[in-house]
Design an enzyme around this catalytic site. Structure first.
Site, short mmCIF file in Angstrom:
data_model
loop_
_atom_site.label_atom_id
_atom_site.label_comp_id
_atom_site.label_asym_id
_atom_site.label_seq_id
_atom_site.Cartn_x
_atom_site.Cartn_y
_atom_site.Cartn_z
N GLU A 66 0.12 18.26 10.73
CA GLU A 66 -0.67 17.67 11.81
C GLU A 66 0.04 18.03 13.11
O GLU A 66 1.13 17.53 13.39
CB GLU A 66 -0.73 16.15 11.65
CG GLU A 66 -1.48 15.45 12.77
CD GLU A 66 -1.27 13.96 12.80
OE1 GLU A 66 -2.15 13.25 13.30
OE2 GLU A 66 -0.20 13.49 12.34
N ASP A 68 -8.66 2.48 -4.17
CA ASP A 68 -7.44 2.67 -4.96
C ASP A 68 -7.52 3.97 -5.76
O ASP A 68 -8.53 4.69 -5.73
CB ASP A 68 -7.20 1.47 -5.87
CG ASP A 68 -8.43 1.05 -6.67
OD1 ASP A 68 -9.07 1.95 -7.24
OD2 ASP A 68 -8.75 -0.15 -6.70
N ASP A 87 -13.22 1.49 -4.70
CA ASP A 87 -12.40 0.37 -5.16
C ASP A 87 -12.74 0.08 -6.62
O ASP A 87 -13.89 -0.21 -6.95
CB ASP A 87 -12.68 -0.86 -4.28
CG ASP A 87 -12.08 -2.15 -4.83
OD1 ASP A 87 -11.06 -2.06 -5.54
OD2 ASP A 87 -12.64 -3.22 -4.56
N ASP A 135 -10.93 -5.85 -5.24
CA ASP A 135 -10.21 -6.53 -4.16
C ASP A 135 -10.69 -6.07 -2.77
O ASP A 135 -10.17 -6.53 -1.76
CB ASP A 135 -8.70 -6.35 -4.29
CG ASP A 135 -8.25 -4.90 -4.12
OD1 ASP A 135 -9.12 -4.01 -3.97
OD2 ASP A 135 -7.02 -4.65 -4.14
N ASP A 173 2.49 14.43 8.22
CA ASP A 173 2.09 13.57 9.34
C ASP A 173 3.01 13.83 10.54
O ASP A 173 4.22 13.98 10.39
CB ASP A 173 2.20 12.11 8.88
CG ASP A 173 1.68 11.13 9.91
OD1 ASP A 173 0.51 11.24 10.29
OD2 ASP A 173 2.46 10.24 10.32
#
Length: 517
Positions: A263, A33, A25, A29, A201
């Site tokens: 996947e 990211d 991060d 926050d 996915d």
């Protein structure tokens, strides 16, 4: 057999999955990211990985932590923006690291403009044809959601819509030409920005039979409901899905040196192999090794099944990801889990094909049992608080220091709480410790990349004592032996290259693996 010169970069690559929320991060926050990833590229280069797989960072209401995509061609402000994405790709490429990203074509967010339009439209209108809507007094069939409960939700006007996952993730109708055209636009958008490939996915999903027949609930529940069998479970692995993959492959083939991995939670080897045909996916996640117990016979069966399911193609190996219990925990947790995880790292990295590591496995991170107040996974709510879900395998990565957040964030709070006892597991604590899990991974990856012993795409098995196995890479000659018994065993003849645990009087230690040449 291909020569090394003929092989594509992904066929022997070590990929590293970054669960974006939990890697690093940059802005305090408590959520990882893109700039956080970029700040840690030096570490990834030091680890020796070849490519990244980034989980979704697209615009999303985060009902399923980004796998509910509202805009597949933009970055959610939680993670950064397109400029920061471009900077990450540029610097990764400068360091010799390729970047692959998640693609979520089975469903969208319920806040996607298409679904908002469909909700406002009347039943039977074209706006609803992009999804699976049905008019009925009751759920159109008995399909269940992977996250628990029915796979159908009803709108106030009486229409039902299909969602194989959360209600906030309505399934797209791939018979609709708008859906295909939009995905092609998404593919080109990111390929033009320099991404090196896509992880698809639910690659065994997308296509559904038009008649939406019932699933055989009793047989699905009796079997392994994670590996899907199309003969009893029509939700997945419909034959029409292969037309979709051929479309995706045709687009990607227009860009040099780009790749696709799916996947694929499919039971039968023959049906799995269909996804790896020359005009479909380059790679497919085969979860047999991940699903195997720490037992030599079970691991060997998983290896043989994975090789059998990729005839003429490239096998793919992984031990953990963001959806499953981490393998340190699966293998027994604590010291025994760590020993077994070290052994399995050597087994995996000895095998021919592509390797996928999950962020934190190189540190020996376990799955954490979180308090109920901390759980965020939609599985927790959808299951009526009976299944905690996957959050325990998604704890942020500990980088340095002696207490949370261990350098993960400049802020004090993290999106999931970090254990107080993780100080010995940080990157900082392990980096200079030659006996650490991190050092073992670094050494093993370096040997895999530099030693000629790792050439060749086939293996042959040696005779071994009960509870053990040994195989040799045909071509390079690397020997890998695994001992899953509680007693030391003799090792095959050869020169010692690397061992997961010190030898015991020249023998392979219990719960250990060794490399020889």
């Amino acid at each position: 057999m291909q020569s090394n010169a003929d092989r594509q970069w992904w066929q022997d690559a070590v990929f590293y999955q970054v669960y974006v929320r939990s890697f690093a991060d940059s802005d305090g926050d408590g959520v990882g990211d893109l700039d956080g990833i970029r700040s840690r590229l030096g570490y990834l280069e030091l680890l020796g990985i070849d490519a990244l797989w980034l989980t979704p960072f697209y615009v999303s209401p985060m009902a399923d932590h980004g796998y509910d995509v509202a805009d597949p061609r933009d970055v959610d402000p939680l993670f950064g923006d397109l400029e920061k994405f471009d900077a990450l790709v540029k610097e990764a490429h400068e360091r010799g690291i390729r970047v692959t990203i998640d693609l979520v074509p089975n469903h969208s967010s319920d806040q996607h403009p298409w679904f908002a339009e469909a909700v406002e439209a009347a039943p039977g209108t074209p706006a609803r044809d992009r999804y699976w809507f049905r008019t009925s007094n009751h759920p159109p069939n008995n399909w269940t959601s992977i996250f628990g409960g029915s796979a159908w939700s009803q709108l106030p006007d009486g229409d039902w819509y299909l969602h194989l996952f959360a209600p906030e993730q309505p399934d797209l109708n791939w018979a609709n030409p708008d859906v295909r055209a939009d995905l092609e636009q998404t593919l080109r958008f990111w390929l033009d920005r320099g991404v090196d490939g896509f992880r698809i996915d639910v690659a065994h999903g997308m296509a559904k039979p038009e008649s939406l027949p019932d699933m055989d609930l009793e047989r699905v529940e009796q079997g392994n409901s994670v590996l899907h069998d199309n003969s009893i479970d029509p939700r997945f692995d419909n034959d029409a899905v292969h037309d979709i993959h051929r479309m995706i492959r045709k687009v990607v083939d227009g860009y040099p040196e780009r790749m696709l991995i799916g996947e694929i939670w499919v039971r039968e080897d023959e049906r799995f192999a269909r996804y790896l045909r020359p005009d479909e996916l380059h790679l497919g996640f085969n979860f047999r090794l991940l699903s195997a117990d720490f037992d030599a016979d079970a691991v060997r069966t998983a290896i043989e099944g994975t090789l059998r399911a990729a005839p003429g193609g490239t096998p793919t190996w992984t031990l953990s990801n963001h959806d499953v219990v981490r393998h340190v925990t699966r293998y027994g947790d604590g010291e025994i889990g760590q020993r077994r995880a070290r052994a399995m790292a050597l087994v995996e990295l000895a095998l021919p094909g592509a390797i996928y590591l999950y962020n934190g496995e190189e540190l020996g991170l376990p799955t954490v049992e979180l308090p109920e107040w901390a759980l965020r996974d939609p599985i927790w709510e959808r299951s009526g608080h009976t299944r905690p879900g996957r959050d325990g395998s998604r704890i942020p990565v500990p980088w340095e220091g002696s207490q949370p957040p261990y350098g993960f964030s400049p802020g004090a709070e993290t999106w999931l709480p970090m254990p107080l006892e993780w100080a010995p597991l940080t990157v900082e604590a392990q980096l200079e410790d030659s006996d650490s899990m991190l050092s073992l991974y670094r050494h093993a990856i370096e040997l895999r990349k530099t030693s000629k012993a790792f050439t060749g795409t086939e293996i042959e098995w040696y005779g071994a004592p009960p509870g053990c196995f040994a195989f040799r890479r045909k071509g390079g000659g690397l020997i890998c032996a695994l001992n899953t018994t509680p007693a030391p065993v003799p090792i095959p003849p050869g020169q010692l290259l690397l061992a997961s645990e010190p030898l015991v009087d020249g023998q392979l230690a219990p719960d250990a693996a060794v490399w020889l040449t």
